[in-house]
Design a protein around this motif. Structure first.
Motif, PDB file in Angstrom:
ATOM      1  N   PHE A  63       0.835  -1.198   0.000  1.00  0.00           N
ATOM      2  CA  PHE A  63       0.000   0.000   0.000  1.00  0.00           C
ATOM      3  C   PHE A  63       0.870   1.248   0.000  1.00  0.00           C
ATOM      4  CE2 PHE A  63      -2.220   3.383   2.314  1.00  0.00           C
ATOM      5  CZ  PHE A  63      -3.422   3.452   1.622  1.00  0.00           C
ATOM      6  N   LEU A  64       0.503   2.223  -0.839  1.00  0.00           N
ATOM      7  CA  LEU A  64       1.190   3.511  -0.858  1.00  0.00           C
ATOM      8  C   LEU A  64       0.144   4.609  -0.966  1.00  0.00           C
ATOM      9  CD1 LEU A  64       3.911   5.082  -1.009  1.00  0.00           C
ATOM     10  CD2 LEU A  64       3.666   5.009  -3.507  1.00  0.00           C
ATOM     11  N   SER A  65       0.311   5.655  -0.140  1.00  0.00           N
ATOM     12  CA  SER A  65      -0.657   6.748  -0.148  1.00  0.00           C
ATOM     13  C   SER A  65      -0.046   8.026  -0.713  1.00  0.00           C
ATOM     14  CB  SER A  65      -1.188   6.999   1.267  1.00  0.00           C
ATOM     15  OG  SER A  65      -0.129   7.337   2.142  1.00  0.00           O
ATOM     16  N   PHE A  66      -0.921   8.862  -1.261  1.00  0.00           N
ATOM     17  CA  PHE A  66      -0.538  10.170  -1.813  1.00  0.00           C
ATOM     18  C   PHE A  66      -1.401  11.224  -1.140  1.00  0.00           C
ATOM     19  CE2 PHE A  66      -1.302  13.673  -4.753  1.00  0.00           C
ATOM     20  CZ  PHE A  66      -0.018  14.032  -5.144  1.00  0.00           C
ATOM     21  N   LEU A  67      -0.776  12.282  -0.623  1.00  0.00           N
ATOM     22  CA  LEU A  67      -1.496  13.330   0.088  1.00  0.00           C
ATOM     23  C   LEU A  67      -2.186  14.273  -0.883  1.00  0.00           C
ATOM     24  CD1 LEU A  67      -2.156  15.023   2.633  1.00  0.00           C
ATOM     25  CD2 LEU A  67       0.091  16.110   2.361  1.00  0.00           C
ATOM     26  N   TYR A  68      -3.538  14.340  -0.784  1.00  0.00           N
ATOM     27  CA  TYR A  68      -4.266  15.352  -1.544  1.00  0.00           C
ATOM     28  C   TYR A  68      -4.470  16.582  -0.666  1.00  0.00           C
ATOM     29  CZ  TYR A  68      -7.809  18.250  -3.528  1.00  0.00           C
ATOM     30  OH  TYR A  68      -8.460  19.360  -4.004  1.00  0.00           O
ATOM     31  N   GLN A  69      -4.085  17.754  -1.189  1.00  0.00           N
ATOM     32  CA  GLN A  69      -4.342  19.008  -0.478  1.00  0.00           C
ATOM     33  C   GLN A  69      -4.368  20.144  -1.489  1.00  0.00           C
ATOM     34  OE1 GLN A  69       0.326  19.275   1.005  1.00  0.00           O
ATOM     35  NE2 GLN A  69      -1.281  19.800   2.424  1.00  0.00           N
ATOM     36  N   THR A  70      -4.679  21.278  -1.049  1.00  0.00           N
ATOM     37  CA  THR A  70      -4.817  22.519  -1.828  1.00  0.00           C
ATOM     38  C   THR A  70      -5.988  22.455  -2.797  1.00  0.00           C
ATOM     39  OG1 THR A  70      -3.174  21.937  -3.544  1.00  0.00           O
ATOM     40  CG2 THR A  70      -2.370  23.048  -1.581  1.00  0.00           C
ATOM     41  N   GLU A  71      -5.748  22.063  -4.045  1.00  0.00           N
ATOM     42  CA  GLU A  71      -6.792  22.132  -5.067  1.00  0.00           C
ATOM     43  C   GLU A  71      -6.543  21.066  -6.124  1.00  0.00           C
ATOM     44  OE1 GLU A  71      -9.805  22.495  -6.041  1.00  0.00           O
ATOM     45  OE2 GLU A  71      -9.849  24.618  -5.497  1.00  0.00           O
ATOM     46  N   ILE A  72      -7.608  20.603  -6.797  1.00  0.00           N
ATOM     47  CA  ILE A  72      -7.456  19.624  -7.864  1.00  0.00           C
ATOM     48  C   ILE A  72      -7.107  20.358  -9.154  1.00  0.00           C
ATOM     49  CG2 ILE A  72      -9.993  19.537  -8.091  1.00  0.00           C
ATOM     50  CD1 ILE A  72      -9.610  16.800  -9.466  1.00  0.00           C
ATOM     51  N   THR A  73      -5.819  20.449  -9.418  1.00  0.00           N
ATOM     52  CA  THR A  73      -5.316  21.114 -10.610  1.00  0.00           C
ATOM     53  C   THR A  73      -4.684  20.083 -11.548  1.00  0.00           C
ATOM     54  OG1 THR A  73      -3.141  21.483  -9.619  1.00  0.00           O
ATOM     55  CG2 THR A  73      -4.823  23.189  -9.256  1.00  0.00           C
ATOM     56  N   LYS A  74      -4.439  20.507 -12.773  1.00  0.00           N
ATOM     57  CA  LYS A  74      -3.798  19.620 -13.738  1.00  0.00           C
ATOM     58  C   LYS A  74      -2.388  19.250 -13.281  1.00  0.00           C
ATOM     59  CE  LYS A  74      -6.635  21.534 -17.421  1.00  0.00           C
ATOM     60  NZ  LYS A  74      -6.732  22.389 -18.624  1.00  0.00           N
ATOM     61  N   GLU A  75      -1.717  20.184 -12.605  1.00  0.00           N
ATOM     62  CA  GLU A  75      -0.368  19.929 -12.100  1.00  0.00           C
ATOM     63  C   GLU A  75      -0.381  18.878 -10.983  1.00  0.00           C
ATOM     64  OE1 GLU A  75      -0.627  23.617 -14.212  1.00  0.00           O
ATOM     65  OE2 GLU A  75      -1.744  22.947 -12.437  1.00  0.00           O
TER      66      GLU A  75
END
Length: 372
Positions: A63-75
């Motif tokens: 299992f590997l996680s990725f932190l989502y924060q700020t805004e859903i942008t193309k970058e």
């Protein structure tokens, strides 16, 4: 009027809802493989990463996680996709609110991998859909990505929803509220739905129209009771009913039938300074009142919607969302209707007409709040 001759239906491969289902995640994803990459909302990142690492270790997986924060942008989507690719996962998982889930959808699409969606609130109908709403760093609507399939599994842990802030559930009812009214309008004007756009334009199925109607009936019947259960952090039949309406019924309804003016008003409010402080469903709920006024619906129906909003705590005025009812803000909300889904309505609307409707909705809401 479009010359539509065929019908199309889209939906998740599977939908599972119940208390404690997150602890069975490794069992649910085993059909796809052992290696799972998860995009997790910042509010749950630490606790859920630890919890799911242990879960997958015990199941003999990775299992590997990725932190989502700020805004859903193309970058951000590019960055998440690169990290996922380096891990070589068998399945992509999205955990969190609508924007974290939409990020996971984009990653799964880019890598052509199975997708599992796990909402942590019942605040929008985004979990079931085959699209992502993209924003820029200024939190302004930027683009929409459409995918060739819906999530393979939508997994809803009812206890997680019960423990989430009540405002999220109520906002989800606002988003669900629009489903039937925007659906009726799309049907009336023979507009295409959002299914299989890569191969043509299609009409809604009768199944989709029936689900949209049931969505409205469910939130009206169980909305207040569900809110009370959420306030108490307990799972009841009423709460489960509204979770299903907010997530599954609303999701299937809007994607398979279509949106209209309610969501355009929401997008307009988003563009107003401070408009990002209101939740999506809160803005949509006010948009429903605007749409019904524009359509000259029976006043009994308009009153029914306003009273429902008041009963669960949804906005009926701009003030309720922290938006000042200034001429400048009315102009922003009403801008460029011919470039939006106002064109799905059965009449012509220019900026002046939209502005008049939004002003009227705001004033009407003020009067009902005063008991007039």
């Amino acid at each position: 009027m479009l010359p539509l001759t065929s019908y199309a239906w889209g939906s998740p491969g599977r939908y599972i809802q119940g208390a404690g289902e997150l602890d069975r995640l490794a069992i649910h994803t085993e059909k796809f493989g052992k290696r799972a990459f998860a995009v997790i909302d910042e509010f749950f990142y630490k606790s859920f990463t630890e919890r799911l690492n242990t879960l997958y270790e015990n199941a003999g997986g990775a299992f590997l996680s990725f932190l989502y924060q700020t805004e859903i942008t193309k970058e951000l989507i590019e960055k998440a996709s690169d990290e996922a690719s380096g891990f070589s996962p068998d399945v992509i998982i999205g955990i969190g609110g609508g924007k974290a889930l939409d990020t996971a959808k984009a990653v799964a699409s880019r890598l052509s991998l199975p997708l599992v969606i796990i909402p942590t609130s019942a605040s929008t109908d985004a979990p079931t859909s085959a699209m992502s709403i993209i924003y820029n760093d200024a939190h302004e609507h930027d683009d929409v990505y459409y995918y060739i399939k819906n999530p393979d599994l939508v997994l809803v842990d009812s206890q997680i929803i019960a423990d989430a802030p009540v405002r999220f559930l109520v906002s989800g009812m606002g988003d669900a509220l629009a489903t039937v009214f925007e659906g009726r309008t799309s049907i009336r004007t023979n507009q295409p739905n959002y299914i299989c756009g890569e191969s043509g334009s299609y009409m809604r199925t009768r199944t989709a129209a029936a689900i949209a109607e049931e969505c409205y009936r469910t939130i009206r019947e169980f909305g207040v009771r569900a809110k009370i259960a959420n306030e108490l952090h307990v799972v009841t039949d009423a709460l489960d009913a509204v979770i299903e309406a907010n997530t599954l019924m609303s999701g299937l309804g809007f994607e398979n039938v279509g949106c209209a003016a309610s969501h355009v008003v929401c997008n307009g409010i988003t563009a107003v300074p401070g408009g990002d402080k209101a939740l999506h469903g809160e803005k949509v709920a006010f948009g429903v009142i605007c749409q019904l006024l524009a359509e000259n619906e029976d006043m009994k129906l308009i009153e029914e919607v306003i009273r429902f909003n008041l009963s669960v705590g949804l906005p009926v005025t701009l003030d309720d969302m922290g938006i000042a009812p200034t001429e400048e803000n009315f102009d922003i909300i009403s801008a460029n209707p011919q470039e939006t889904e106002w064109t799905r309505e059965p009449f012509y609307m220019d900026a002046a007409k939209v502005k008049a409707v939004v002003k009227t909705a705001h004033e009407l809401g003020k009067r009902y709040k005063k008991g007039l």
